[in-house]
Design a protein around this motif. Structure first.
Motif, PDB file in Angstrom:
ATOM      1  N   PRO A   1       0.811  -1.233   0.000  1.00  0.00           N
ATOM      2  CA  PRO A   1       0.000   0.000   0.000  1.00  0.00           C
ATOM      3  C   PRO A   1       0.841   1.278   0.000  1.00  0.00           C
ATOM      4  CG  PRO A   1      -0.408  -1.297   2.015  1.00  0.00           C
ATOM      5  CD  PRO A   1       0.435  -2.122   1.120  1.00  0.00           C
ATOM      6  N   GLN A   2       1.910   1.289   0.782  1.00  0.00           N
ATOM      7  CA  GLN A   2       2.740   2.493   0.869  1.00  0.00           C
ATOM      8  C   GLN A   2       3.490   2.737  -0.441  1.00  0.00           C
ATOM      9  OE1 GLN A   2       2.759  -0.079   3.028  1.00  0.00           O
ATOM     10  NE2 GLN A   2       2.265   0.703   5.060  1.00  0.00           N
TER      11      GLN A   2
ATOM     12  N   GLU B   1      -0.322   3.073   6.233  1.00  0.00           N
ATOM     13  CA  GLU B   1       0.480   4.295   6.213  1.00  0.00           C
ATOM     14  C   GLU B   1       1.959   3.958   6.317  1.00  0.00           C
ATOM     15  OE1 GLU B   1      -1.849   3.702   8.603  1.00  0.00           O
ATOM     16  OE2 GLU B   1      -3.536   4.879   7.816  1.00  0.00           O
ATOM     17  N   ARG B   2       2.781   4.955   6.030  1.00  0.00           N
ATOM     18  CA  ARG B   2       4.224   4.811   6.140  1.00  0.00           C
ATOM     19  C   ARG B   2       4.718   5.437   7.453  1.00  0.00           C
ATOM     20  NH1 ARG B   2       8.646   4.573   1.893  1.00  0.00           N
ATOM     21  NH2 ARG B   2       7.180   4.220   0.222  1.00  0.00           N
TER      22      ARG B   2
ATOM     23  N   PHE C   1       4.643   4.586  13.054  1.00  0.00           N
ATOM     24  CA  PHE C   1       4.964   3.253  13.578  1.00  0.00           C
ATOM     25  C   PHE C   1       5.833   3.303  14.845  1.00  0.00           C
ATOM     26  CE2 PHE C   1       3.718   2.105   9.252  1.00  0.00           C
ATOM     27  CZ  PHE C   1       2.987   0.953   9.474  1.00  0.00           C
TER      28      PHE C   1
ATOM     29  N   HIS D   1       8.454  -1.784   7.486  1.00  0.00           N
ATOM     30  CA  HIS D   1       7.868  -1.201   8.689  1.00  0.00           C
ATOM     31  C   HIS D   1       8.914  -1.134   9.805  1.00  0.00           C
ATOM     32  CE1 HIS D   1       4.957  -3.293   6.180  1.00  0.00           C
ATOM     33  NE2 HIS D   1       3.980  -2.538   6.659  1.00  0.00           N
TER      34      HIS D   1
ATOM     35  N   TRP E   1      10.860   2.019   9.302  1.00  0.00           N
ATOM     36  CA  TRP E   1       9.881   3.104   9.517  1.00  0.00           C
ATOM     37  C   TRP E   1       9.649   3.313  11.009  1.00  0.00           C
ATOM     38  CZ3 TRP E   1       5.799   0.746   5.631  1.00  0.00           C
ATOM     39  CH2 TRP E   1       6.250   0.959   4.312  1.00  0.00           C
TER      40      TRP E   1
END
Lengths: 468, 204
Positions: A41-42, B34-35, B38, B85, B88
């Motif tokens: 998604p990102q 989302e990026r 986190f 992630h 991030w």
């Protein structure tokens, strides 16, 4: 001998070079880009923000596998965040014109299972996916690697990948596999031998009779867990088994095209005299059915063995790792592996959820009942695998024994969906990672082959399948 | 991408080997699309107890390491899953530099995509940094990427580190890989025009 002998890896690498400059990562063309809901998604959002397009939607295939439920007849996703993630994948595929196999599609399954299932995976290809177990596809003699989401975005935008060339490693297995030793035991044995960072920076090529004698399913199990030894990729040269597996698969070339492809594929092998940067030789006699006892896939013991005692370790880092792992796993040093009682059994994941895996497990549970203290489930790797298994009556064998029979997906391998362990539950699992919390917070995972998992489900503790 | 050059920050030691990305960011947080955001989930199962309360024993929760920006840890940091992630979460928490004797490949790559500088140092030096950051209050390190130097305020530690020239260039200039590759459009087109049958095209 060839004038300039090359490894299988070198040949594929060179064939895909779009650009190379001294001191910079090479730019490689990507033949197949598989995407799923968790790591994409990102990347799509990045494309949108930069007003970029997907360069080759025709070389991109998407599937929902990680966050979806596996309960029978699934028709909704109850977790709103997972639902949004899966819907986002659908929306992105619509917007950018990418083929998507959603959870209702007959081609749906774990991303690394459907590539081979559908014949999308082919020798000589460069295959990428935002998922470390993409290495599975290397079983066909492709260079297949897991990438991060920024790289997913890069591949979507350019159909290329920037990569520093990895070193090459040959893992050669001397001799054939002893009786009762499976492909899963082979790769666990390899990880035990070289360690979980033993292959960092390397593309591995597996060779030897023990490898070529494996079925394609077995080869996929081995290549799948290359990442658990730290490897960038795992590869096995294509042979007649590879060709036979791919013939008539939906996306494999057909007719005359297949004949041309076949010839090229069979030429894809390491030349005599080619040099690898690192060579490891493993004697197949040191292999047994293995069980992991700790919190990384290198913490492996033979079924006839015991839990290690940190007292006997000199290295301080290792000593504290062992102690921490045993505390997490609720195990005492020197306990016999066969004395470990289990609560759950999970047969599934991109490591061991193919038809051969399910057949092997079914052969062990046939006409038996699982131990009353154990709850067990089988999650086929793809909707196609599930269908074939049902045609063979495997669903009935498992259900008669007391197993749950589920829809296809990643499921309890990483527990992103509702399939998770409760705290302190102990699971014999055919998956690939036994990290802390992997299958559920404070859950305790022991990695084993499908046969060992099936046998443990029946007896309630680990047993040596060679004695069945 | 943001650029990095000089950095001065507080060091937090995570004195363990083989920390995997499942620990850095547990799977239940991977469903977000989302990026950003986190950071609050970083090392979640270690930072928080089962009831959601803070685990005061975990090093990141200790007052002494508040506002740290340099993580120093053991071999093979970031092993396992390719989830971006992980960097991030580290970045969002405030970690800009990670020092370890070795890193897992995909994680190492992912750091550079997100303006985090992973530095490989000799195990002996890493152990020394870990011990200083455990024993001293507010132990800081200075990093100068351009000259590839790392030193502490007392200059008891002062060494040069290695980094691929191109990665350094990209970090210093905050360059976007996609932008760079798209400049090679003619080469990509040329390659595509000659792809063989066995390059394989996915049929609809």
């Amino acid at each position: 001998m060839t004038h300039n002998p090359k490894t299988l890896f070198d040949k594929i690498w060179e064939k895909h070079l779009v650009d190379e400059n001294e001191g910079q990562p090479s730019i490689l063309y990507v033949d197949l880009h598989m995407i799923h809901e968790v790591t994409s998604p990102q990347a799509f959002e990045g494309l949108r923000l930069a007003q970029r397009k997907v360069r080759r939607p025709d070389l991109t295939v998407a599937v929902a596998d990680h966050a979806i439920p596996t309960w029978k007849g699934r028709n909704t996703i109850s977790d709103p965040i997972a639902k949004q993630q899966v819907e986002t994948l659908t929306k992105n595929c619509d917007e950018f014109g990418i083929t998507l196999y959603d959870m209702y599609h007959e081609n749906q399954g774990i991303v690394h299972v459907i590539g081979p299932d559908l014949g999308l995976t082919q020798p000589g290809k460069i295959i990428v996916c935002g998922d470390s177990h993409t290495s599975t596809n290397g079983a066909f003699g492709s260079f297949a690697i897991g990438i991060g989401t920024s790289e997913v975005e890069h591949v979507l935008a350019t159909q290329t990948l920037r990569q520093f060339k990895p070193k090459t490693m040959n893992i050669h297995i001397e001799g054939s596999l002893p009786n009762g030793v499976t492909a899963k035991d082979l790769i666990l044995g390899i990880i035990k031998h070289i360690g979980i960072s033993g292959a960092v920076g390397h593309a591995i090529e597996y060779t030897g009779d023990a490898i070529t004698n494996l079925s394609m399913e077995g080869r996929m199990t081995v290549c799948n867990m290359s990442i658990e030894a730290g490897g960038r990729a795992g590869m096995i040269a294509p042979d007649n088994k590879t060709i036979n597996y791919l013939e008539n698969k939906p996306f494999a070339p057909k007719g005359k095209d297949f004949e041309i492809a076949k010839k090229e594929w069979l030429d894809l092998r390491t030349d005599v005299g080619a040099k690898y940067d690192t060579k490891i030789i493993i004697d197949s006699n040191e292999l047994e059915p293995f069980v992991t006892w700790g919190t990384n896939p290198g913490m492996v013991a033979p079924i006839t063995g015991k839990i290690p005692n940190p007292k006997h370790t000199v290295d301080e880092d290792e000593k504290s790792s062992i102690s921490k792992a045993l505390e997490y796993m609720g195990l005492k040093p020197d306990t016999k592996i066969q004395d470990i009682q289990i609560d759950r059994v999970f047969i599934g994941s991109c490591t061991n959820s193919r038809i051969e895996d399910l057949e092997a497990a079914a052969a062990i549970v046939k006409n038996k009942k699982i131990n009353p203290n154990v709850s067990a489930m089988v999650v086929p790797g793809s909707t196609l695998v599930k269908k074939i298994a049902e045609e063979k009556g495997l669903d009935k064998i498992f259900q008669d024994a007391g197993f749950e029979w589920r829809e296809a997906g990643c499921s309890m391998c990483l527990g992103m969906n509702p399939d998770i362990l409760s705290p302190k539950e102990r699971c014999a699992s055919t998956s690939n990672r036994n990290f802390e919390g992997r299958q559920g917070k404070d859950g305790r995972t022991h990695l084993v082959s499908p046969e060992m998992a099936a046998a443990a489900a029946i007896s309630g503790h680990f047993i040596d399948i060679r004695e069945l | 991408m943001k650029s990095i050059n000089k950095h001065n920050g507080k060091v937090v030691p995570l004195d363990m080997v083989n920390i995997d990305t499942d620990q850095i960011i547990p799977k239940q947080f991977l469903k977000r699309i989302e990026r950003t955001g986190f950071g609050k989930y970083l090392f979640y199962d270690w930072r928080f107890k089962s009831d959601g309360s803070i685990n005061k024993d975990f090093i990141l929760n200790q007052e002494k390491y508040k506002n740290c920006s340099i993580l120093v840890t053991g071999d093979n940091f970031g092993s396992g899953s390719s989830r971006e992630h992980a960097p991030w979460a580290l970045n969002d928490y405030g970690i800009e530099i990670i020092i370890a004797p070795s890193f897992a490949d995909i994680f190492y790559n992912n750091c550079f995509q997100n303006g985090i500088l992973p530095i490989k140092l000799d195990k002996k030096i890493v152990k020394e940094i870990i011990s200083k950051s455990k024993n001293e209050n507010g132990y800081n390190l200075n990093i100068d990427l351009d000259s590839q130097l790392i030193w502490d305020d007392s200059e008891e530690i002062s060494i040069k580190f290695d980094i691929e020239k191109f990665r350094k260039y990209c970090l210093l200039n905050g360059l976007d890989d996609i932008g760079l590759t798209l400049k090679k459009e003619n080469k990509i087109q040329q390659f595509e025009s000659t792809r063989s049958l066995t390059g394989g095209v996915v049929k609809k």
